[in-house]
Scaffold this active site. Structure first.
Site, PDB file in Angstrom:
ATOM      1  N   THR A  21      40.856  40.849 -14.307  1.00 25.48           N
ATOM      2  CA  THR A  21      42.428  41.161 -14.723  1.00 25.48           C
ATOM      3  C   THR A  21      42.458  41.781 -15.944  1.00 25.48           C
ATOM      4  OG1 THR A  21      42.507  38.959 -15.756  1.00 25.48           O
ATOM      5  CG2 THR A  21      43.529  39.272 -13.237  1.00 25.48           C
TER       6      THR A  21
ATOM      7  N   PHE B 180      50.943  36.072 -16.307  1.00 29.83           N
ATOM      8  CA  PHE B 180      50.035  34.896 -16.237  1.00 29.83           C
ATOM      9  C   PHE B 180      50.232  33.858 -15.526  1.00 29.83           C
ATOM     10  CE2 PHE B 180      49.480  37.614 -20.437  1.00 29.83           C
ATOM     11  CZ  PHE B 180      48.145  37.687 -20.262  1.00 29.83           C
TER      12      PHE B 180
ATOM     13  N   CYS C 280      47.561  30.906 -16.156  1.00 26.29           N
ATOM     14  CA  CYS C 280      46.308  31.241 -16.690  1.00 26.29           C
ATOM     15  C   CYS C 280      45.653  30.705 -17.861  1.00 26.29           C
ATOM     16  CB  CYS C 280      46.185  32.797 -16.817  1.00 26.29           C
ATOM     17  SG  CYS C 280      44.503  33.397 -17.477  1.00 26.29           S
TER      18      CYS C 280
END
Length: 1036
Positions: free
Chosen positions: A267, A391, A398
């Site tokens: 990512t 996120f 995350c």
């Protein structure tokens, strides 16, 4: 009573499996969202999926008291590799809570701060690598994947992949991509299918085993050689739950390591790649970001939190391209009613589609634009809850966000501090590559150092070797340097630049040719700087945007000696020569010294002749400064006829395929042949409604045969081209003369005045010589420009002219790409475009043969299955249907100018069929007769559907008076006024001289009538409207 959720038509047993492409799953969902709106349902076999995309719906489902993460679809399959690691675990699994408690401290502020030296270590390797590849092509995603993989491995596990010291990416990356892709595919199949695909399944689990083995080896090495480093691996091996005292098992450590290695680099590399793309596409933003980082002599840990603008750049990048493009939720209770009255069940999978959330016009102003400033001065902090979600959500968000953010700030800061950047292909438009995350595909750049690199590597890191050397040519050591810089979209200015460079040695100069963007911050002081550029709708060309932004930053350029030649077309009155004049003024303001007055080339006049005259004046001015005469006088291009053969290989674009080529209208006395083509785009390319397709044509075979006959050459003649100066021709190797004439040069370009003069000198017949001299003077406009007489036409009319084939080739410009409006919408087919084209084949006004349109006849002669060199090019940012489907549209076209509007209406019709609310669309369409009333059956069907109101008028219909679209507009002026008051967007497409000018005049007249003002005031009002409500796409 609940409201039904829109859903595409299902197929027996498999549901909506055919509605999504497993390799482009996210793009498929985005397409369906365009069709069905903020919420829709999909059924995959027995599983129900609800896709939501508006802020109102997503804000509701992000309530953790009612909804939780669901491990489903591809993520469920990914458990084969990631087990109960943090990303793939169910929230209810004990190991998720255990790992979360043990590992959270590893991502606290101090722990992340302590990782800075290791991050700098890897980032420095990237900077040094790019320094050594100065000017070379760099694959951005490849390099940034190496960076982020090495960073997460070193910071988390003290393990070095040393990716920058190998030509191939580490085998781990290949296995990871394979596992991610196949997991996605497996989720789209029946379990029985996966079971029966024995070979594929075996390969899949072998790839997983490779990933597991690497993790196990790292753990084994650490257990055998323990240390006291406070990294992630030691926390996993030795960490304990403070409440229960439990530790992670070796199996779960493996799963967690794999989670961090995959999620921790995939990512972030996507974020960094997208950020560089948007910076390059927005030069003013790039200038601001570089100015911010230039305030600091060195990037240290305490510098990062001061980089507010770069921080905003990263946030805005993730708004437009969230690299984890969605997440899946499920309701904790059954039968929950969403806003709008939509009922969902407990076992439904709810996909949150971030692409549309981050473009919700209720939250974001100008949602498609890249504007980092929206994230500054409280803009980010004051966003509504759950409006920006790259996120993930809540406790399942995350865990590595602080790590990724520090790494990203550092990397972007170092890159911008040390390098100026430019696209390898200035016309590159974003293409997406998808695994479970997304990245740009085919994104390549070149870098040039801004300052001396002073980075020392740790002793245990290999030193990079210089991978290439640049040899200096002995042929140019006695020549003075000259820098030629061009800005070009269509190729004309680049062709001029190359011509100028090829002739520079005749006057004592060794010229280099580069894009304007390549000269940002590095304009030379020891040589003349020659700029050749055009405007594109009043804005800089793609490869000149950064240069203009650089000049606008007001650098000091005393000592720069420059000359400018501008290209344009007088039909675009308000933007004619706008950018060349602007650059000229900015350079003067910055202290530059003008060598020669700005030259103007008008593509509607003696375009090439104007350049020839300016070029001669330029070299005269340069000779005055040096007092020297020409250095070389002989012909610069020579040709040898040879017998060997070599395949033709000038392919400068990707390859598409013709699927259909049919006649819409047969030619008659008032209408040319009109064709409809379907073309499958090159792999990985897609488009937006209103875009162009650029094609690289071949010259008509009839014209090629005329040239061969004139110079007494056979079709199979092989030649070797030798040149003492730079040239766009393939040199030193045998090539077919037929291929040279077909695919390298413009054969139909009008002859310039200078070229007429040269032909006159070479005439042996005195009468012909006199006629040619008159042709180059008083008769030039009427007999050459107006009749588009080419060099070949003139040679055939004056046979005593003894021009050699080498001289003829030297006179010809390089073949240009052509652009055609796409006449379809990606909602019909994202991988296929349609074109609607006139085939130009009429008696030549010069009186010699036929005037055959190069590109139209090339396209017209293509057959099903033929290959075509093509690429999608974006149109003006405003020349697309409004994002809000409820906004009315007024479309005005004549002839094949209907092309883009067929796509506009096709899109609205598709959305209407799928249940979306669409605003009124009115088409004003001018035709010669009923014969060229293009796509009438389709338009009539869409009209009955309610997608468009048709207002069609005919100028040559025998049964009706001659009328044009502007006549209809004037008749409907009250309706036009009402549509405008209701927020309508207006669009015009067609001939600049006819439709463009006439419609503009009519609008000014309507404004005068409504506002009761004079023409000047009405013109100003129309200009204001044109900023955001009126878009024009006209052609000559």
């Amino acid at each position: 009573m609940s409201k039904p959720i829109p859903q595409p038509q299902e197929t027996f047993l498999i549901g909506n499996v055919k509605d999504v492409d497993p390799d482009f799953f996210v793009e498929s969902l985005q397409r369906l969202q365009e069709l069905y709106g903020e919420i829709f349902r999909l059924t995959f076999f027995k599983d129900n999926v609800i896709v939501v995309s508006s802020h109102e719906l997503i804000n509701f489902v992000c309530d953790e008291s009612k909804f939780d993460k669901k491990v489903a679809a591809a993520i469920s399959e990914l458990r084969n590799a990631g087990g109960d690691g943090l990303f793939t675990a169910h929230t209810s699994e004990p190991n998720w809570k255990l790992a979360h408690k043990i590992l959270m401290p590893a991502f606290g502020p101090q722990a992340i701060r302590d990782m800075f030296p290791s991050m700098m270590d890897i980032a420095s390797q990237l900077i040094l690598r790019w320094e050594r590849f100065h000017g070379e092509e760099i694959d951005v995603c490849d390099n940034l994947t190496r960076l982020t993989l090495d960073t997460i491995a070193l910071c988390s596990f003290n393990y070095r992949f040393n990716s920058f010291y190998h030509s191939k990416m580490h085998r781990f990356v290949e296995a990871m991509i394979n596992v991610l892709m196949e997991s996605g595919r497996r989720s789209q199949r029946l379990s029985l299918q996966n079971t029966l695909m024995v070979t594929t399944t075996r390969w899949y689990y072998n790839e997983i085993a490779h990933l597991h083995n690497l993790c196990d080896e790292i753990v084994k090495e650490r257990r055998e050689n323990p240390n006291d480093v406070k990294d992630l691996l030691n926390r996993m091996i030795h960490g304990k739950d403070p409440d229960s005292g439990y530790q992670l098992s070796d199996e779960n450590i493996r799963y967690q390591m794999l989670t961090f290695l995959v999620a921790g680099h995939e990512t972030t590399s996507g974020l960094l790649s997208f950020a560089l793309y948007y910076l390059l596409k927005n030069p003013h933003t790039l200038q601001k970001a570089q100015a911010e980082v230039d305030q600091y002599d060195e990037i240290k840990i305490d510098t990062l939190n001061k980089l507010k603008y770069i921080d905003a750049v990263l946030k805005e990048t993730l708004r437009l391209q969230p690299t984890a493009p969605g997440f899946i939720l499920q309701s904790k209770e059954d039968r929950v009613v969403l806003p709008g009255g939509y009922e969902i069940r407990k076992d439904d999978s709810i996909i949150v589609l971030l692409h549309k959330l981050h473009r919700d016009p209720k939250i974001w102003d100008q949602p498609e634009e890249f504007i980092p400033e929206r994230m500054l001065n409280g803009g980010y902090e004051n966003l509504p809850a759950n409006a920006w979600k790259p996120f993930g959500n809540g406790q399942r968000g995350c865990i590595g966000r602080p790590f990724a953010w520090q790494e990203s700030l550092l990397t972007i800061a170092l890159i911008l501090k040390h390098f100026n950047l430019e696209f390898v292909d200035p016309s590159y438009n974003l293409r997406i590559k998808q695994t479970l995350t997304i990245k740009p595909e085919g994104f390549k750049i070149r870098v040039r150092s801004r300052q001396q690199i002073d980075i020392s590597l740790r002793k245990d890191v290999k030193q990079l070797e210089n991978t290439f050397e640049k040899a200096k040519s002995n042929d140019t050591r006695n020549l003075r340097p000259m820098a030629i810089l061009f800005g070009s979209n269509s190729g004309s200015c680049q062709s001029f630049a190359e011509t100028l460079a090829s002739e520079a040695p005749l006057y004592g100069y060794n010229a280099t040719v580069s894009t304007l963007d390549s000269a940002v911050g590095s304009l030379p002081l020891d040589q003349p700087v020659i700029i050749i550029t055009a405007s594109y709708e009043g804005k800089p060309c793609e490869n000149a945007k950064q240069f203009v932004a650089y000049l606008e930053s007001k650098p000091k350029l005393e000592g720069v000696n420059y000359g400018i030649f501008g290209a344009g077309h007088h039909d675009w009155v308000k933007t004619y020569q706008k950018i060349p004049l602007y650059i000229d003024q900015l350079l003067e303001n910055a202290g530059g010294q003008r060598i020669i007055e700005l030259g103007e080339g008008d593509a509607g006049g003696d375009f090439y002749g104007a350049f020839e005259s300016w070029k001669e004046n330029l070299f005269q001015m340069l000779r005055k400064g040096t007092g020297e005469e020409n250095v070389i006088s002989e012909e610069k291009l020579s040709i040898e006829v040879v017998n060997s053969k070599r395949n033709f290989g000038q392919i400068t674009m990707d390859i598409g395929f013709v699927l259909e080529n049919k006649i819409l209208v047969q030619a008659n006395e008032i209408v040319p042949t009109i064709r409809h083509l379907e073309i499958k785009l090159p792999k990985g390319q897609t488009y937006h409604t209103g875009d162009y397709l650029a094609i690289l044509p071949s010259n008509p075979i009839e014209i090629v045969y005329r040239v061969l006959k004139r110079f007494n050459l056979a079709t199979d003649t092989q030649i070797r081209i030798l040149s003492s100066t730079s040239t766009f021709f393939p040199t030193n190797n045998p090539i077919s003369v037929f291929d040279i004439l077909s695919g390298y040069v413009e054969l139909s370009q009008p002859i310039s005045k200078k070229q007429v003069e040269i032909l006159a000198i070479l005439c042996k017949n005195e009468k012909e010589q006199e006629q040619l001299l008159r042709l180059g003077e008083n008769l030039y406009e009427t007999e050459v420009l107006n009749k588009r007489a080419s060099i070949l036409d003139v040679l055939e009319l004056y046979p005593s002219c003894e021009l050699s084939f080498a001289q003829y080739l030297r006179m010809l410009p390089s073949l240009r790409v052509r652009q055609y409006s796409i006449s379809s919408t990606p909602l019909w087919n994202a991988e296929v475009v349609t074109l609607t084209i006139d085939i130009l084949n009429t008696p030549a006004l010069s009186g010699v043969g036929q005037h055959i349109g190069v590109a139209s006849n090339y396209l017209g002669n293509l057959k099903e299955g033929d290959r075509i060199s093509c690429a999608v090019r974006t149109s003006n940012a405003r020349f697309h249907p409004p994002e809000d489907t409820k906004i009315p549209m007024v479309l005005i076209a004549a002839g094949t100018g209907i092309a883009p509007f067929r796509g506009f209406i096709q899109e609205r019709a598709a959305q209407l069929v799928c249940g979306r609310k669409v605003g009124p669309t009115v088409l004003y369409y001018g035709c010669r007769s009923q014969d060229d009333n293009l796509y009438f059956d389709e338009l009539d069907q869409w009209s009955k559907l309610g997608a468009v109101k048709l207002r069609i008028v005919f100028s040559r219909q025998a049964t009706s008076e001659k009328r044009y679209v502007q006549d209809l507009l004037w008749e409907d002026r009250d309706e036009i006024k009402n549509l405008y008051c209701n927020g309508a967007r207006f669009y015009t497409c067609g001939s600049a001289r006819k439709v463009g000018a006439s419609v503009k005049t009519c609008f000014i007249k309507i404004i005068q009538d409504v506002k009761q003002c004079d023409e000047e005031e009405a013109s100003k009002i129309l200009e204001e409207i044109s900023q955001d409500r009126y878009s024009v796409d006209v052609f000559t």
